[in-house]
Design a protein around this motif. Structure first.
Motif, PDB file in Angstrom:
ATOM      1  N   ALA A  92       0.827  -1.209   0.000  1.00  0.00           N
ATOM      2  CA  ALA A  92       0.000   0.000   0.000  1.00  0.00           C
ATOM      3  C   ALA A  92       0.861   1.258   0.000  1.00  0.00           C
ATOM      4  O   ALA A  92       0.578   2.219  -0.724  1.00  0.00           O
ATOM      5  CB  ALA A  92      -0.932  -0.011   1.206  1.00  0.00           C
ATOM      6  N   ASP A  93       1.917   1.264   0.811  1.00  0.00           N
ATOM      7  CA  ASP A  93       2.798   2.440   0.884  1.00  0.00           C
ATOM      8  C   ASP A  93       3.481   2.703  -0.453  1.00  0.00           C
ATOM      9  O   ASP A  93       3.580   3.854  -0.898  1.00  0.00           O
ATOM     10  CB  ASP A  93       3.850   2.241   1.976  1.00  0.00           C
ATOM     11  N   THR A  95       2.493   1.740  -3.499  1.00  0.00           N
ATOM     12  CA  THR A  95       1.502   2.176  -4.485  1.00  0.00           C
ATOM     13  C   THR A  95       1.118   3.634  -4.281  1.00  0.00           C
ATOM     14  O   THR A  95       1.042   4.415  -5.238  1.00  0.00           O
ATOM     15  CB  THR A  95       0.254   1.284  -4.419  1.00  0.00           C
ATOM     16  N   HIS A  96       0.883   4.010  -3.028  1.00  0.00           N
ATOM     17  CA  HIS A  96       0.519   5.400  -2.717  1.00  0.00           C
ATOM     18  C   HIS A  96       1.637   6.354  -3.122  1.00  0.00           C
ATOM     19  O   HIS A  96       1.375   7.417  -3.713  1.00  0.00           O
ATOM     20  CB  HIS A  96       0.230   5.529  -1.224  1.00  0.00           C
ATOM     21  N   ALA A  97       2.874   5.970  -2.849  1.00  0.00           N
ATOM     22  CA  ALA A  97       4.013   6.829  -3.208  1.00  0.00           C
ATOM     23  C   ALA A  97       4.157   6.949  -4.722  1.00  0.00           C
ATOM     24  O   ALA A  97       4.391   8.045  -5.258  1.00  0.00           O
ATOM     25  CB  ALA A  97       5.295   6.279  -2.587  1.00  0.00           C
ATOM     26  N   GLU A  99       1.912   6.716  -7.029  1.00  0.00           N
ATOM     27  CA  GLU A  99       0.847   7.506  -7.651  1.00  0.00           C
ATOM     28  C   GLU A  99       1.197   8.991  -7.728  1.00  0.00           C
ATOM     29  O   GLU A  99       0.716   9.701  -8.609  1.00  0.00           O
ATOM     30  CB  GLU A  99      -0.459   7.323  -6.888  1.00  0.00           C
ATOM     31  N   LYS A 100       2.034   9.444  -6.826  1.00  0.00           N
ATOM     32  CA  LYS A 100       2.402  10.862  -6.814  1.00  0.00           C
ATOM     33  C   LYS A 100       3.315  11.217  -7.973  1.00  0.00           C
ATOM     34  O   LYS A 100       3.282  12.335  -8.489  1.00  0.00           O
ATOM     35  CB  LYS A 100       3.074  11.214  -5.488  1.00  0.00           C
ATOM     36  N   ARG A 143      -8.926  -2.174  -5.244  1.00  0.00           N
ATOM     37  CA  ARG A 143      -7.495  -2.017  -4.955  1.00  0.00           C
ATOM     38  C   ARG A 143      -7.151  -2.498  -3.548  1.00  0.00           C
ATOM     39  O   ARG A 143      -6.093  -3.111  -3.333  1.00  0.00           O
ATOM     40  CB  ARG A 143      -7.071  -0.549  -5.119  1.00  0.00           C
TER      41      ARG A 143
END
Length: 269
Positions: A92-93, A95-97, A99-100, A143
């Motif tokens: 999750a971390d 993927t979140h990173a 996306e930026k 997701r």
């Protein structure tokens, strides 16, 4: 080098010809390697469920290294011997990173499941994910579900970028927190746990066989093969290989269209 005690080969773009077939000459070389008592190890980005057709064609029933080194698979029993994964929090971390810096990505995960059922337990995709090799196995989930289980590989897709562009941005952002590579340049990067590469998986198999790295010859064509070619006593890139792979190799053989693997193995076998 002296006669290798273990031969390792990538599959696509290396062992198989451009029609994804095993040629008569290459099959003959594999057969002679095995007759001499040396293991012939498939080392691939493929998941275990994609190994049996190639193994059957090549007459192999030993170990294979799958998912870019995250899995050691016993072809004969169909069981996973070892696996190294990413936990859901890290998935999750990451993927979140990403996306930026890579807006518009879609993700999928591969999971280590023995006796795998294609497109079900082993592979999960979020809506909009498109696999460069076809979407027949897509198993669409939210997701949160895709990222909510330990996985051997996180696949990140962006259809508007090359894999090289994606990998450059991902490595700069993520550093050594994970291992980033790619096996096609069609907008897909493959992320594994830190330190997990084809080299680490092949080292596990070589240890099981009692073979030192300097007696291993390895073949590959894409950036996910680089660590393996550097690790082996003789690392061979195909002439159709990515330029970075050729630079990392000890030598460059003929292409996969010209039986490059067999060409090299015929020196000894």
């Amino acid at each position: 080098m002296d006669t290798p005690r273990l031969v390792a080969s990538d599959i696509d773009g290396t062992l198989l010809d451009p029609y994804e077939q095993l040629t008569v000459r290459t099959l003959s070389a594999i057969t002679r390697v095995r007759a001499a008592g040396a293991p012939f190890v498939l080392v691939s980005g493929r998941p275990p469920r994609w190994i049996p057709p190639v193994a059957e064609a090549a007459g192999l029933d030993g170990y294979a290294v799958c998912a870019n080194g995250a899995i050691v698979y016993d072809i004969g029993t169909g069981e996973i011997v070892t696996s190294h994964g990413l936990d859901p929090l890290l998935l999750a971390d990451v993927t979140h990173a990403l996306e930026k810096v890579l807006p518009g990505i879609q993700v999928a995960t591969e999971r280590a499941v023995s006796g795998q059922i294609p497109g079900r337990e082993a592979f999960a995709t979020e809506a909009g994910y498109s696999n460069p090799w076809g979407d027949v196995e897509n198993n669409t989930k939210p997701r949160a579900e895709v990222l909510g289980h330990p996985a051997t590989k996180l696949l990140v897709r962006h259809q508007g970028m090359t894999s090289a562009e994606m990998a450059l941005a991902a490595v700069e952002l993520l550093g050594e927190s994970v291992d980033v590579t790619y096996s096609t340049n069609r907008g897909l990067i493959e992320i594994a746990a830190p330190g997990v590469t084809k080299a680490s998986g092949l080292a596990e198999v070589a240890a099981l066989a009692g073979v030192e790295a300097d007696r291993v010859v390895a073949f590959g064509d894409m950036p996910n093969d680089i660590e393996m070619l550097r690790w082996a006593g003789l690392g061979v890139a195909m002439s159709n290989a990515h330029d970075d792979v050729k630079a990392a190799a000890d030598e460059v053989a003929g292409s996969n269209a010209d039986d490059g693997v067999a060409e090299v193995l015929e020196r000894w076998f």
